[in-house]
Design a protein around this motif. Structure first.
Motif, mmCIF file in Angstrom:
data_model
loop_
_atom_site.group_PDB
_atom_site.id
_atom_site.type_symbol
_atom_site.label_atom_id
_atom_site.label_comp_id
_atom_site.label_asym_id
_atom_site.label_seq_id
_atom_site.Cartn_x
_atom_site.Cartn_y
_atom_site.Cartn_z
ATOM 1 N N PHE A 19 -4.195 5.554 3.406
ATOM 2 C CA PHE A 19 -3.262 6.034 4.426
ATOM 3 C C PHE A 19 -2.065 5.105 4.489
ATOM 4 O O PHE A 19 -2.087 3.982 3.972
ATOM 5 C CB PHE A 19 -3.943 6.163 5.792
ATOM 6 C CG PHE A 19 -4.457 4.874 6.381
ATOM 7 C CD1 PHE A 19 -3.780 4.242 7.421
ATOM 8 C CD2 PHE A 19 -5.643 4.303 5.929
ATOM 9 C CE1 PHE A 19 -4.261 3.057 7.972
ATOM 10 C CE2 PHE A 19 -6.139 3.126 6.477
ATOM 11 C CZ PHE A 19 -5.446 2.499 7.499
ATOM 12 N N ASP A 20 -0.986 5.594 5.131
ATOM 13 C CA ASP A 20 0.239 4.800 5.260
ATOM 14 C C ASP A 20 0.673 4.796 6.725
ATOM 15 O O ASP A 20 1.179 5.790 7.232
ATOM 16 C CB ASP A 20 1.341 5.377 4.378
ATOM 17 C CG ASP A 20 2.540 4.455 4.286
ATOM 18 O OD1 ASP A 20 2.653 3.544 5.139
ATOM 19 O OD2 ASP A 20 3.367 4.623 3.373
ATOM 20 N N PRO A 21 0.487 3.686 7.444
ATOM 21 C CA PRO A 21 0.732 3.655 8.884
ATOM 22 C C PRO A 21 2.177 3.390 9.291
ATOM 23 O O PRO A 21 2.461 3.269 10.493
ATOM 24 C CB PRO A 21 -0.160 2.489 9.330
ATOM 25 C CG PRO A 21 -0.146 1.547 8.174
ATOM 26 C CD PRO A 21 -0.104 2.421 6.949
ATOM 27 N N HIS A 22 3.108 3.304 8.373
ATOM 28 C CA HIS A 22 4.463 2.871 8.714
ATOM 29 C C HIS A 22 5.080 3.644 9.875
ATOM 30 O O HIS A 22 5.580 3.063 10.839
ATOM 31 C CB HIS A 22 5.383 2.989 7.489
ATOM 32 C CG HIS A 22 5.290 1.841 6.550
ATOM 33 N ND1 HIS A 22 4.307 1.755 5.590
ATOM 34 C CD2 HIS A 22 6.056 0.733 6.412
ATOM 35 C CE1 HIS A 22 4.483 0.644 4.888
ATOM 36 N NE2 HIS A 22 5.522 0.001 5.366
ATOM 37 N N THR A 23 5.078 4.979 9.767
ATOM 38 C CA THR A 23 5.789 5.764 10.776
ATOM 39 C C THR A 23 5.161 5.633 12.158
ATOM 40 O O THR A 23 5.866 5.675 13.173
ATOM 41 C CB THR A 23 5.838 7.251 10.371
ATOM 42 O OG1 THR A 23 4.507 7.737 10.142
ATOM 43 C CG2 THR A 23 6.655 7.430 9.101
ATOM 44 N N CYS A 60 -6.873 -3.580 0.363
ATOM 45 C CA CYS A 60 -5.700 -4.287 0.872
ATOM 46 C C CYS A 60 -5.077 -3.428 1.966
ATOM 47 O O CYS A 60 -5.027 -2.207 1.848
ATOM 48 C CB CYS A 60 -4.689 -4.527 -0.248
ATOM 49 S SG CYS A 60 -3.142 -5.315 0.287
ATOM 50 N N THR A 61 -4.599 -4.071 3.026
ATOM 51 C CA THR A 61 -3.966 -3.333 4.121
ATOM 52 C C THR A 61 -2.485 -3.679 4.242
ATOM 53 O O THR A 61 -1.891 -3.569 5.309
ATOM 54 C CB THR A 61 -4.686 -3.606 5.453
ATOM 55 O OG1 THR A 61 -4.762 -5.019 5.678
ATOM 56 C CG2 THR A 61 -6.083 -3.007 5.435
ATOM 57 N N GLY A 62 -1.883 -4.100 3.146
ATOM 58 C CA GLY A 62 -0.447 -4.326 3.141
ATOM 59 C C GLY A 62 -0.061 -5.686 3.680
ATOM 60 O O GLY A 62 -0.805 -6.660 3.587
ATOM 61 N N MET A 107 -10.553 0.264 2.700
ATOM 62 C CA MET A 107 -9.235 0.737 3.100
ATOM 63 C C MET A 107 -8.165 0.287 2.108
ATOM 64 O O MET A 107 -8.154 -0.846 1.659
ATOM 65 C CB MET A 107 -8.865 0.191 4.480
ATOM 66 C CG MET A 107 -9.605 0.784 5.635
ATOM 67 S SD MET A 107 -8.944 0.159 7.208
ATOM 68 C CE MET A 107 -9.394 -1.586 7.103
ATOM 69 N N ALA A 108 -7.246 1.200 1.809
ATOM 70 C CA ALA A 108 -6.036 0.867 1.057
ATOM 71 C C ALA A 108 -4.889 1.542 1.780
ATOM 72 O O ALA A 108 -4.845 2.773 1.866
ATOM 73 C CB ALA A 108 -6.136 1.356 -0.379
ATOM 74 N N CYS A 109 -4.007 0.751 2.342
ATOM 75 C CA CYS A 109 -2.964 1.365 3.157
ATOM 76 C C CYS A 109 -1.668 0.565 3.077
ATOM 77 O O CYS A 109 -1.656 -0.613 2.695
ATOM 78 C CB CYS A 109 -3.409 1.511 4.611
ATOM 79 S SG CYS A 109 -3.651 -0.039 5.499
ATOM 80 N N GLY A 110 -0.562 1.223 3.456
ATOM 81 C CA GLY A 110 0.730 0.556 3.528
ATOM 82 C C GLY A 110 1.087 -0.109 2.216
ATOM 83 O O GLY A 110 1.128 0.496 1.142
ATOM 84 N N SER A 159 -0.930 6.728 10.887
ATOM 85 C CA SER A 159 -2.304 6.272 11.157
ATOM 86 C C SER A 159 -3.197 7.373 11.700
ATOM 87 O O SER A 159 -4.379 7.138 11.974
ATOM 88 C CB SER A 159 -2.274 5.113 12.159
ATOM 89 O OG SER A 159 -1.676 3.976 11.584
ATOM 90 N N HIS A 160 -2.673 8.584 11.851
ATOM 91 C CA HIS A 160 -3.445 9.665 12.468
ATOM 92 C C HIS A 160 -4.419 10.329 11.504
ATOM 93 O O HIS A 160 -5.262 11.124 11.922
ATOM 94 C CB HIS A 160 -2.493 10.728 13.036
ATOM 95 C CG HIS A 160 -1.666 10.232 14.174
ATOM 96 N ND1 HIS A 160 -2.107 10.248 15.484
ATOM 97 C CD2 HIS A 160 -0.440 9.661 14.200
ATOM 98 C CE1 HIS A 160 -1.179 9.732 16.269
ATOM 99 N NE2 HIS A 160 -0.156 9.364 15.521
ATOM 100 N N GLU A 161 -4.314 10.017 10.221
ATOM 101 C CA GLU A 161 -5.193 10.654 9.248
ATOM 102 C C GLU A 161 -5.378 9.730 8.053
ATOM 103 O O GLU A 161 -4.453 9.015 7.657
ATOM 104 C CB GLU A 161 -4.578 11.980 8.784
ATOM 105 C CG GLU A 161 -5.426 12.783 7.825
ATOM 106 C CD GLU A 161 -4.800 14.130 7.514
ATOM 107 O OE1 GLU A 161 -5.086 15.094 8.240
ATOM 108 O OE2 GLU A 161 -4.006 14.208 6.546
#
Length: 273
Positions: free
Chosen positions: A143-147, A64-66, A119-122, A177-179
């Protein structure tokens, strides 16, 4: 059998398989999926045929990507939006976290196992933050791409702080999202409990789910509730509540079932992890 537009649902024996089914957008959730997950968790409370739930995503690219940020997917023209600010001030907010997680939204105390297949993010962490444990395919990433996109990461790292060390949560939150965290690293820091080749993910989840489902459900569910109480309350409060849970979760039928299994001389075929 339950029918949904954005979820696939299947019962195999005492195990329910709930699959986020929007692979064309990496299983991101829209307003329909948010509502359907809430309905699914609630329905599972009432279904005594189901003892364990496996949660996964369709395809092999993403769990899930949020939140799906495309305007058409988040809300429907003929009904109020499900998320966002209510009124003129930011103090009234409807958040996906009100409806998505199995514990917060569904009050579901049956074990939920996450099988992470990409992928599992946000916003995926709304879900992963409230499962009992996670099995991940080797190619899974977190990963968490919010910022990176100018949004404060708030609820997701709060939930992850219950499962990961502070430094790991801070790094994942601030790197945006940088890592990405690999499945192997997630295993090392305790977010993931087992890593398997992608082709073995379904079997690994099935094996764990069926083993748990083979045990008396009252004892299992009371154990789940006890651990979450210990996570959320102070130790002394949790121990006090535990006295009640021992009484509620250990009934004569369960004890008799366990005694019959022990007296039969047959022992569980265990595996070393």
């Amino acid at each position: 059998m339950l029918r949904y537009r954005t979820l696939s649902y299947e019962e195999v024996g005492a195990v329910a398989w709930v699959t986020l089914n929007r692979p064309e957008v990496h299983n991101a959730f829209d307003s329909v999926m948010i509502r359907e997950l809430h309905e699914c968790w609630r329905a599972l409370r009432d279904n005594d045929d189901v003892r364990v739930v496996v949660l996964t995503g369709a395809g092999d690219k993403a769990f899930c990507t949020g939140l799906d940020r495309t305007a058409a997917a988040v809300g429907e023209a003929d009904r109020p939006r499900d998320i966002g600010q209510r009124g003129a001030t930011p103090l009234h907010l409807d958040d996906p976290g009100d409806l998505l997680p199995p514990k917060t939204a569904g009050q579901l105390w049956k074990p939920v196992i996450a099988a992470v297949n990409g992928m599992a993010c946000g916003g995926a962490f709304y879900l992963l933050g409230e499962v009992e444990f996670i099995i991940a395919a080797e190619h899974a990433t977190f990963f968490d791409p919010h910022t990176t996109y100018g949004m404060a990461a708030v609820f997701e790292p709060m939930l992850m702080l219950q499962r990961m060390p502070l430094g790991e949560v801070m790094r994942m939150t601030l790197m945006g999202s940088h890592e990405r965290m690999s499945a192997r690293r997630a295993y090392e820091v305790g977010l993931v409990q087992e890593v398997v080749p992608a082709a073995e993910l379904h079997e690994a989840a099935r094996r764990a789910a069926e083993a748990i489902a083979s045990q008396p459900p009252l004892a299992v569910q009371a154990s789940v509730r006890a651990v979450w109480y210990a996570q959320e309350l102070g130790l002394r409060q949790a121990l006090d509540v535990g006295k009640t849970l021992v009484q509620l979760g250990t009934d004569q039928d369960s004890l008799a079932e366990g005694q019959r299994a022990f007296a039969s001389g047959r022992r569980v075929d265990w595996r070393l992890r």
